[in-house]
Write an enzyme that holds these catalytic residues in place. Structure first.
Site, mmCIF file in Angstrom:
data_model
loop_
_atom_site.group_PDB
_atom_site.id
_atom_site.type_symbol
_atom_site.label_atom_id
_atom_site.label_comp_id
_atom_site.label_asym_id
_atom_site.label_seq_id
_atom_site.Cartn_x
_atom_site.Cartn_y
_atom_site.Cartn_z
ATOM 1 N N GLY A 16 0.761 -1.187 0.141
ATOM 2 C CA GLY A 16 -0.011 -0.136 0.147
ATOM 3 C C GLY A 16 0.673 1.231 -0.055
ATOM 4 O O GLY A 16 0.422 2.374 -0.559
ATOM 5 N N THR A 42 4.824 -7.146 4.413
ATOM 6 C CA THR A 42 4.490 -8.290 4.745
ATOM 7 C C THR A 42 4.371 -9.250 3.603
ATOM 8 O O THR A 42 4.736 -10.499 3.570
ATOM 9 C CB THR A 42 3.225 -8.215 5.645
ATOM 10 O OG1 THR A 42 3.388 -7.670 6.826
ATOM 11 C CG2 THR A 42 2.829 -9.679 5.976
ATOM 12 N N CYS A 43 3.315 -8.793 2.544
ATOM 13 C CA CYS A 43 2.888 -9.718 1.450
ATOM 14 C C CYS A 43 3.972 -10.310 0.852
ATOM 15 O O CYS A 43 4.208 -11.519 0.630
ATOM 16 C CB CYS A 43 2.140 -8.779 0.471
ATOM 17 S SG CYS A 43 1.415 -9.941 -0.719
ATOM 18 N N CYS A 48 1.806 -13.530 1.743
ATOM 19 C CA CYS A 48 1.291 -14.139 0.693
ATOM 20 C C CYS A 48 1.969 -14.835 -0.510
ATOM 21 O O CYS A 48 2.029 -15.974 -0.771
ATOM 22 C CB CYS A 48 0.199 -13.341 0.149
ATOM 23 S SG CYS A 48 0.394 -11.601 0.022
ATOM 24 N N LYS A 51 4.337 -17.659 1.041
ATOM 25 C CA LYS A 51 3.585 -18.643 1.573
ATOM 26 C C LYS A 51 2.938 -19.215 0.484
ATOM 27 O O LYS A 51 2.942 -20.606 0.525
ATOM 28 C CB LYS A 51 2.415 -17.975 2.355
ATOM 29 C CG LYS A 51 1.320 -19.109 2.827
ATOM 30 C CD LYS A 51 0.105 -18.270 3.203
ATOM 31 C CE LYS A 51 -0.541 -17.501 1.985
ATOM 32 N NZ LYS A 51 -1.638 -16.730 2.270
ATOM 33 N N TYR A 183 -7.435 -18.267 8.516
ATOM 34 C CA TYR A 183 -6.785 -18.634 7.072
ATOM 35 C C TYR A 183 -5.196 -19.048 7.134
ATOM 36 O O TYR A 183 -4.760 -19.761 6.689
ATOM 37 C CB TYR A 183 -6.928 -17.657 6.192
ATOM 38 C CG TYR A 183 -6.145 -16.405 5.948
ATOM 39 C CD1 TYR A 183 -4.979 -16.230 5.589
ATOM 40 C CD2 TYR A 183 -6.619 -15.339 6.674
ATOM 41 C CE1 TYR A 183 -4.224 -14.946 5.348
ATOM 42 C CE2 TYR A 183 -6.131 -14.074 6.849
ATOM 43 C CZ TYR A 183 -4.778 -13.922 6.300
ATOM 44 O OH TYR A 183 -4.243 -12.714 6.199
ATOM 45 N N ILE A 184 -4.474 -18.267 8.108
ATOM 46 C CA ILE A 184 -2.833 -18.462 8.196
ATOM 47 C C ILE A 184 -2.756 -19.881 8.762
ATOM 48 O O ILE A 184 -1.891 -20.599 8.194
ATOM 49 C CB ILE A 184 -2.361 -17.267 8.969
ATOM 50 C CG1 ILE A 184 -2.534 -15.877 8.107
ATOM 51 C CG2 ILE A 184 -0.925 -17.714 9.197
ATOM 52 C CD1 ILE A 184 -1.835 -14.742 9.021
ATOM 53 N N GLU A 187 -3.754 -22.599 6.356
ATOM 54 C CA GLU A 187 -2.809 -22.854 5.112
ATOM 55 C C GLU A 187 -1.422 -23.344 5.457
ATOM 56 O O GLU A 187 -0.774 -24.317 4.973
ATOM 57 C CB GLU A 187 -2.412 -21.264 4.508
ATOM 58 C CG GLU A 187 -3.711 -20.707 3.882
ATOM 59 C CD GLU A 187 -3.251 -19.291 3.723
ATOM 60 O OE1 GLU A 187 -4.003 -18.814 2.412
ATOM 61 O OE2 GLU A 187 -2.504 -18.720 4.253
ATOM 62 N N ARG A 204 -9.668 -22.932 19.166
ATOM 63 C CA ARG A 204 -10.413 -22.840 20.691
ATOM 64 C C ARG A 204 -12.090 -22.683 20.221
ATOM 65 O O ARG A 204 -12.962 -22.902 21.022
ATOM 66 C CB ARG A 204 -10.245 -21.720 21.445
ATOM 67 C CG ARG A 204 -10.021 -20.298 20.792
ATOM 68 C CD ARG A 204 -9.663 -19.217 21.562
ATOM 69 N NE ARG A 204 -9.629 -17.942 20.849
ATOM 70 C CZ ARG A 204 -10.470 -16.846 20.409
ATOM 71 N NH1 ARG A 204 -11.705 -17.354 21.191
ATOM 72 N NH2 ARG A 204 -10.302 -15.879 20.141
ATOM 73 N N ASP A 308 -3.106 -2.450 6.588
ATOM 74 C CA ASP A 308 -3.505 -3.396 7.865
ATOM 75 C C ASP A 308 -3.662 -2.800 9.062
ATOM 76 O O ASP A 308 -4.122 -3.177 10.397
ATOM 77 C CB ASP A 308 -2.801 -4.686 8.047
ATOM 78 C CG ASP A 308 -2.928 -5.670 6.935
ATOM 79 O OD1 ASP A 308 -3.872 -5.290 5.852
ATOM 80 O OD2 ASP A 308 -2.312 -6.900 6.933
ATOM 81 N N HIS A 442 -17.076 -27.051 -21.208
ATOM 82 C CA HIS A 442 -17.285 -28.452 -20.580
ATOM 83 C C HIS A 442 -16.050 -29.358 -21.080
ATOM 84 O O HIS A 442 -15.619 -29.238 -22.436
ATOM 85 C CB HIS A 442 -18.491 -29.125 -21.044
ATOM 86 C CG HIS A 442 -18.600 -30.511 -20.634
ATOM 87 N ND1 HIS A 442 -19.071 -31.081 -19.281
ATOM 88 C CD2 HIS A 442 -18.437 -31.755 -21.434
ATOM 89 C CE1 HIS A 442 -18.882 -32.417 -19.358
ATOM 90 N NE2 HIS A 442 -18.658 -32.671 -20.361
ATOM 91 N N GLU A 447 -17.851 -24.903 -14.835
ATOM 92 C CA GLU A 447 -19.226 -25.022 -15.460
ATOM 93 C C GLU A 447 -20.204 -25.219 -14.570
ATOM 94 O O GLU A 447 -21.375 -24.929 -14.675
ATOM 95 C CB GLU A 447 -19.334 -26.174 -16.495
ATOM 96 C CG GLU A 447 -19.242 -27.441 -15.982
ATOM 97 C CD GLU A 447 -19.363 -28.362 -17.033
ATOM 98 O OE1 GLU A 447 -20.199 -28.719 -17.943
ATOM 99 O OE2 GLU A 447 -18.140 -29.318 -17.231
#
Length: 464
Positions: A16, A42-43, A48, A51, A183-184, A187, A204, A308, A442, A447
């Protein structure tokens, strides 16, 4: 202005901050950006991007199993140090590109920790924490991101690591326990399990991925267990004890699990420590984030914050768009507020998740009338020869009154790729009839998104 060193000073060279700095400098303004670690944030450095490399590395084990069903014989082994070295080389290359692009745009790079002295002055600290120099700016943008949060009061927490250390483990552990259900955590559980590590996930809460659709949560919990991950819900640590043979995770339910590594992925917090926000009149929210208005302005009228550190929607592409909106608002006299509605997101679990729009529960609370739900679960064609019982989940949530598709939820191979395109349709407000009028490709998994015809019956309750 003429009496300041810069028109804009940006604190934090993540996605950012870099975007805002580059655009403003390209517009002819005098811009500097400070970074205490490595350009990219971080990214790029510890999020990300590395990762996703780890996800791809770990997924080969699953691909090898699938390949055997197609007649391949594979004798494979994994070299963790070789992978880490290759990953680090690529991350360094990407960080270099970010730094080079800043230079090409005319942004001055300041290496060091920047903190506020007052509304127009930042102090650059050296590694010992002493003030190296002071820089003044007409406007300041804070884009310092977030950092992993850990329960500091937990006995033995000093033996645990976070996601940041997981990228640099000197060797692959034989056993790991991951605490967290977001999600972390999910992953990294998939990453380590895929690399052959005996993996336990404890959380928890009643199910993983709080905030996601209940069908998605229940489906993914079942699927990751099929990949060999032991999932323990409704439980958390009471202590971590170091022994000669490993780390003993003492859980509140009385269980004791010994592992080689304990990783906490229990959330992230805005990185505001030591910024001296109060000296510049910048207020914070009750949750410890920088308080901003819809145009990202703080309570100081010449200071803005994005990404963030504001704890609005903590996604890299969102921080970038906030950076663009900041530039348009402040330097182009074109006030813009980022629209947080219908932002697609992906979880690079194994199998991965892609979602955009409302969950079924959110739709039932926010849509004025009834909600139509369309769900399918099926085995991907790829696993026809393998005996795998892995299943894909696809779900459409429709506002029955307007017939607009207001939510799309996918769990399965390539879900993140599919959701990017589905997000265009949801953002555009297309109706279920318009989805149905789109001819299927297809044979593909995608689809199914345009061939779902049967609504779930009223009274249906989501699993999980």
């Amino acid at each position: 202005m003429a009496d300041h060193d810069y028109d804009l000073f940006v604190i934090g060279a993540g996605s950012g901050g870099v975007r805002a700095a580059r655009l403003t400098a390209l517009g002819g303004k005098r811009v500097a950006i400070a970074e205490e670690f490595r350009v990219g944030g971080t990214c790029v450095i510890r999020g990300c991007v590395p990762k996703k490399f780890m996800v791809m590395a770990s997924d080969f084990a699953h691909q090898f199993e699938t390949a055997e069903g197609y007649g391949w014989t594979i004798d494979a082994s994994f070299d963790w140090p070789k992978f880490i070295q290759a990953k680090d080389v690529e991350i360094a290359r990407l960080s270099g590109i970010y730094a080079a692009n800043l230079g090409k745009a005319g942004v001055d790079m300041v290496h060091g920790r920047a903190v506020l002295k007052n509304r127009n002055t930042v102090q650059i600290l050296n590694k010992e924490g002493a003030v190296d120099r002071e820089i003044t700016a007409d406007k300041i943008l804070i884009a310092t991101g977030g950092r992993p949060w850990m329960p500091e009061q937990l006995p033995g927490i000093e033996h645990a690591i976070t996601s940041e250390e997981a990228f640099h483990l000197p060797e692959l552990p034989k056993r790991i326990l991951i605490a967290g259900g977001g999600y972390i955590a999910v992953e990294f559980a998939g990453i380590f399990a895929g690399l052959g590590v005996e993996t336990t996930l404890i959380y928890r809460g009643p199910n993983i991925l709080r905030g996601f659709d209940d069908d998605v949560r229940a489906h993914l919990a079942g699927e990751i267990e099929k990949r060999g991950i032991k999932v323990i819900l409704g439980c958390q640590h009471s202590a971590i004890e170091k022994t000669d043979s490993g780390l003993v995770n003492v859980l509140e339910n009385g269980m004791k699990i010994e592992t080689d590594v304990v990783m906490f992925a229990t959330g992230r917090a805005p990185y505001v420590k030591g910024l001296n926000l109060d000296k510049a009149g910048v207020e914070m929210t009750e949750d410890g984030a920088i308080k901003v208005d819809e145009l990202s302005k703080t309570t100081a009228d010449n200071i803005w914050a994005i990404g963030d550190v504001t704890d609005r929607m903590n996604l890299t592409p969102v921080a970038i768009r906030e950076g663009v909106a900041f530039h348009e608002t402040v330097f182009r006299d074109n006030p813009q507020a980022f629209d947080y509605e219908a932002v697609a997101t992906a979880v690079f679990s194994q199998p991965p998740v892609g979602v955009v729009g409302l969950t079924e529960s959110e739709a039932r609370h926010s849509c004025p009338g009834e909600v139509d739900v369309y769900v399918t679960r099926f085995r991907p064609m790829k696993y026809a020869f393998t005996g795998s019982d892995e299943r894909v989940l696809m779900k459409l949530v429709v506002d029955a009154t307007s017939q607009k598709v207001v939510g799309v939820h996918i769990v399965g191979p390539e879900a993140p790729e599919m959701i990017q395109l589905a997000a265009i349709a949801v953002k555009a407000g297309l109706t279920k009839a318009q989805w149905d009028a789109t001819c299927a490709v297809h044979p593909t998994m995608a689809e199914e998104l345009v061939t779902l015809r049967e609504k779930q019956q009223p009274g249906h309750m989501s699993a999980g």
